[in-house]
Write a protein that holds these residues in place. Sequence first.
Motif, PDB file in Angstrom:
ATOM      1  N   PHE A   1      76.227 -49.097  20.367  1.00 26.16           N
ATOM      2  CA  PHE A   1      76.770 -48.073  21.264  1.00 26.16           C
ATOM      3  C   PHE A   1      77.971 -48.583  22.071  1.00 26.16           C
ATOM      4  CE2 PHE A   1      77.258 -45.422  24.932  1.00 26.16           C
ATOM      5  CZ  PHE A   1      77.019 -44.151  24.449  1.00 26.16           C
ATOM      6  N   GLY A   2      79.090 -47.902  21.877  1.00 28.19           N
ATOM      7  CA  GLY A   2      80.284 -48.192  22.655  1.00 28.19           C
ATOM      8  C   GLY A   2      81.033 -49.438  22.236  1.00 28.19           C
ATOM      9  N   VAL A   3      80.458 -50.239  21.374  1.00 30.24           N
ATOM     10  CA  VAL A   3      81.091 -51.501  20.986  1.00 30.24           C
ATOM     11  C   VAL A   3      81.793 -51.368  19.644  1.00 30.24           C
ATOM     12  CG1 VAL A   3      80.746 -53.969  20.590  1.00 30.24           C
ATOM     13  CG2 VAL A   3      79.292 -52.750  22.219  1.00 30.24           C
ATOM     14  N   GLY A   4      81.105 -50.842  18.647  1.00 29.31           N
ATOM     15  CA  GLY A   4      81.726 -50.686  17.344  1.00 29.31           C
ATOM     16  C   GLY A   4      80.699 -50.696  16.234  1.00 29.31           C
ATOM     17  N   GLU A   5      81.226 -50.746  15.033  1.00 29.94           N
ATOM     18  CA  GLU A   5      80.417 -50.526  13.845  1.00 29.94           C
ATOM     19  C   GLU A   5      80.757 -51.581  12.807  1.00 29.94           C
ATOM     20  OE1 GLU A   5      81.591 -47.019  11.706  1.00 29.94           O
ATOM     21  OE2 GLU A   5      79.539 -46.281  11.642  1.00 29.94           O
TER      22      GLU A   5
ATOM     23  N   THR B   1      68.590 -48.117  20.768  1.00 26.93           N
ATOM     24  CA  THR B   1      68.999 -47.213  19.698  1.00 26.93           C
ATOM     25  C   THR B   1      70.335 -47.647  19.125  1.00 26.93           C
ATOM     26  OG1 THR B   1      67.956 -45.468  20.984  1.00 26.93           O
ATOM     27  CG2 THR B   1      69.239 -44.777  19.085  1.00 26.93           C
ATOM     28  N   VAL B   2      70.451 -47.585  17.812  1.00 23.73           N
ATOM     29  CA  VAL B   2      71.736 -47.834  17.155  1.00 23.73           C
ATOM     30  C   VAL B   2      72.095 -46.597  16.349  1.00 23.73           C
ATOM     31  CG1 VAL B   2      71.359 -50.337  16.991  1.00 23.73           C
ATOM     32  CG2 VAL B   2      70.697 -48.851  15.080  1.00 23.73           C
ATOM     33  N   GLY B   3      73.356 -46.539  15.903  1.00 23.88           N
ATOM     34  CA  GLY B   3      73.793 -45.462  15.017  1.00 23.88           C
ATOM     35  C   GLY B   3      73.875 -45.993  13.596  1.00 23.88           C
TER      36      GLY B   3
ATOM     37  N   TYR C   1      76.107 -49.108  14.049  1.00 29.15           N
ATOM     38  CA  TYR C   1      76.927 -48.884  15.238  1.00 29.15           C
ATOM     39  C   TYR C   1      76.190 -49.346  16.494  1.00 29.15           C
ATOM     40  CZ  TYR C   1      79.111 -46.094  19.002  1.00 29.15           C
ATOM     41  OH  TYR C   1      79.711 -45.680  20.162  1.00 29.15           O
TER      42      TYR C   1
ATOM     43  N   VAL D   1      79.017 -39.188  10.327  1.00 28.04           N
ATOM     44  CA  VAL D   1      78.556 -39.292  11.713  1.00 28.04           C
ATOM     45  C   VAL D   1      77.233 -40.059  11.728  1.00 28.04           C
ATOM     46  CG1 VAL D   1      77.752 -37.953  13.685  1.00 28.04           C
ATOM     47  CG2 VAL D   1      79.696 -37.149  12.350  1.00 28.04           C
ATOM     48  N   PRO D   2      77.111 -41.063  12.600  1.00 27.78           N
ATOM     49  CA  PRO D   2      75.893 -41.882  12.577  1.00 27.78           C
ATOM     50  C   PRO D   2      74.649 -41.128  13.027  1.00 27.78           C
ATOM     51  CG  PRO D   2      77.442 -42.657  14.262  1.00 27.78           C
ATOM     52  CD  PRO D   2      78.104 -41.523  13.563  1.00 27.78           C
TER      53      PRO D   2
ATOM     54  N   PRO E   1      70.929 -41.584  14.834  1.00 22.10           N
ATOM     55  CA  PRO E   1      70.252 -42.561  15.690  1.00 22.10           C
ATOM     56  C   PRO E   1      69.015 -43.168  15.020  1.00 22.10           C
ATOM     57  CG  PRO E   1      70.230 -40.335  16.679  1.00 22.10           C
ATOM     58  CD  PRO E   1      70.891 -40.210  15.365  1.00 22.10           C
TER      59      PRO E   1
END
Lengths: 388, 268
Positions: free
Chosen positions: B46-50, B86-88, B44, B4-5, B7
């Motif tokens: 947000f909402g787009v992908g990793e 913020t990124v994951g 990651y 789990v990423p 932040p």
Amino acid sequence: MATAPTTTRDLGSADCVLDREGLDALVQALRARGRTVVGPTARDGAIVLAELESAAELPYGWGVELEGGHYRVVRREDEAAFAHSAGPQSWKNFLLPERVRQWTADRGPDGEMTVRAERHDPASYAFLGVRPCDLRAIAIQDQVLLGGRHRDDAYGARRTGAFLIAVECVEPGATCFCVSMGTGPAAGPGYDIALTEVLDDAGHRFLARAGTPEGAEVLAGLPQRPADAVTRTAAHEAVEAAAGRMGRTMPSVDLRALLADTLDAERWNDVAARCLTCGNCTMACPTCFCTTTEDVTDLTGDHAERWSRWDSCYDLDFSHLHGGPVRSSGRSRYRQWLTHKLGTWHDQFGSSGCVGCGRCIVWCPVAIDITEEAHALHQEALSKGGPS
Amino acid sequence: MTAVPLPYRVVDTRPETADTVTIRLEPVHETLPSFAPGQFAMVYAFGVGEIPVSVAGILPDGGLLHTIRGVGAVSGALYALRPGATVGMRGPFGTSWDLPLAAGDDLLVVAGGIGLAPLRPLVLAALAAPQAHGRLNVLVGARSPEDLLYRDELDGWARPYRGVAVDRPSAGWKGRVGVVTTLLDEAPFTPAETTAFVCGPEVMIRATARELLHRGVRPDRVLVSLERNMRCATAHCGHCQLGPLLLCRDGPVVGYDRAEPLLAVREL
């Protein structure tokens, strides 16, 4: 990991005999323990795996007729419950479901991201009727998903909660080759209870033995009788006879070396001309574990979710790398699947990835036969004077 | 840390080229375990992908630098991030540049394009411990002078040699023109006692490794960083296979003795 013996018996625990009522009591006992019992049942023209409310839902009297690209259920003359071999599904449909949410994330008004791991409180399964090949397939997926540096905790939660009732094979299908892969027809390690179905003049019954303390505890609570010599002998002989009636064989060579040495074989062109790259074999295979990820948001854009879903190495996107796929030809994608399954799986996870269940043969729409391809590669290697 | 990423906040962005930026990230709460040069994180948007991104900088306070070329959906979203976003982050993943393996050896760092990013922390580690090895050579190839990364840092990396070659010179370019291997004649190294660290497009890696082997560098002392599609980074999804290797686990840094036969097979 140990290789399953072909016909030797587990003498470690006392065996007993259940009749059909005993089998029904087994299902009820597991349900009473809060378990979701999943087993084979005849539905929609196939033997499928589904939740069972009673043993009466087992496919008594049904067998299957299997060939490359061919599957039919057929009425049997007897009332055997487990006289069918691998169906369209496998236990991975339950242990590694097609789609799983991994985590969710929310973005607050200040842009802060909060990520929440998915809770793992899966159904407590009891799988009734795990064939020896599939028992081995579960152990192989365990090694992939739990045996490395990183564990798939969601799989682990489903897996450790699962109670496995193996049923040894006495009726192999025309596409079976578990003997070649060392996975059956006798049950190897890993079961809680193993059953062998016996149907003769002395009646319809199941020789049962426990493989774990919980299995012994469940068995002890069932209506049963001590195992008798006649039943033991009949069960033993039936399994032994099954080993001699395999529909298919693999070439008896080191398959890992064969696949490593034939990456440039002509045969890949031949099979690529037939293969539709549809991925059916990967969906039906009980060990194929590949997944991809999907990231989605709701309409606000501030709630995001990460899902994993089954993927297939036959999909063009599978090997996508800035600009295009690494494996753009069908030849390279079939080769990836077969070399991984029979060869490089050893390098990655310490065993073969094939258990000899024959599903990939049956569910291939153009009847490509993994054993035939392996034989052809072997013949080509021989003709070129190579090793193997 | 790996499933789990966590932040991380973007605290600084520095444009490198027209399509490439270096972002500095700091943990918002928890910090990932420490990275080694050559390892990568799953970043990651947000909402787009990793996507997998090698670390371009490992800061003492737990911060990380990533150099990102905005070419796809996710890298484009990461490229567009501004300080405060913020990124994951998941990681660290994969094998690292084995600097201890090179103890006493001459070091040959060969980069093509954005392949310099994963090599940057290795160069900094080598510069910080000059007594541990022989001569440090940094060879950088880029499409044009405008595509060079870390331009203000490169001159400090000549211990003793730093060379740059570009495919397409622009007005005023006084350096080399050509592929990065044309710099090998200038670099002072003893092939039999050299460890090479190579990262760039696969065709550049193969050409460089072939040239190094030809000059007498041992194949297992040519370390290359390879790339394949990655989804999970935890060796569970099957995407990053290269023959027997799962590159998220057995790579990205691999000895050329193992990589060469695999890269020789088309579409493996």
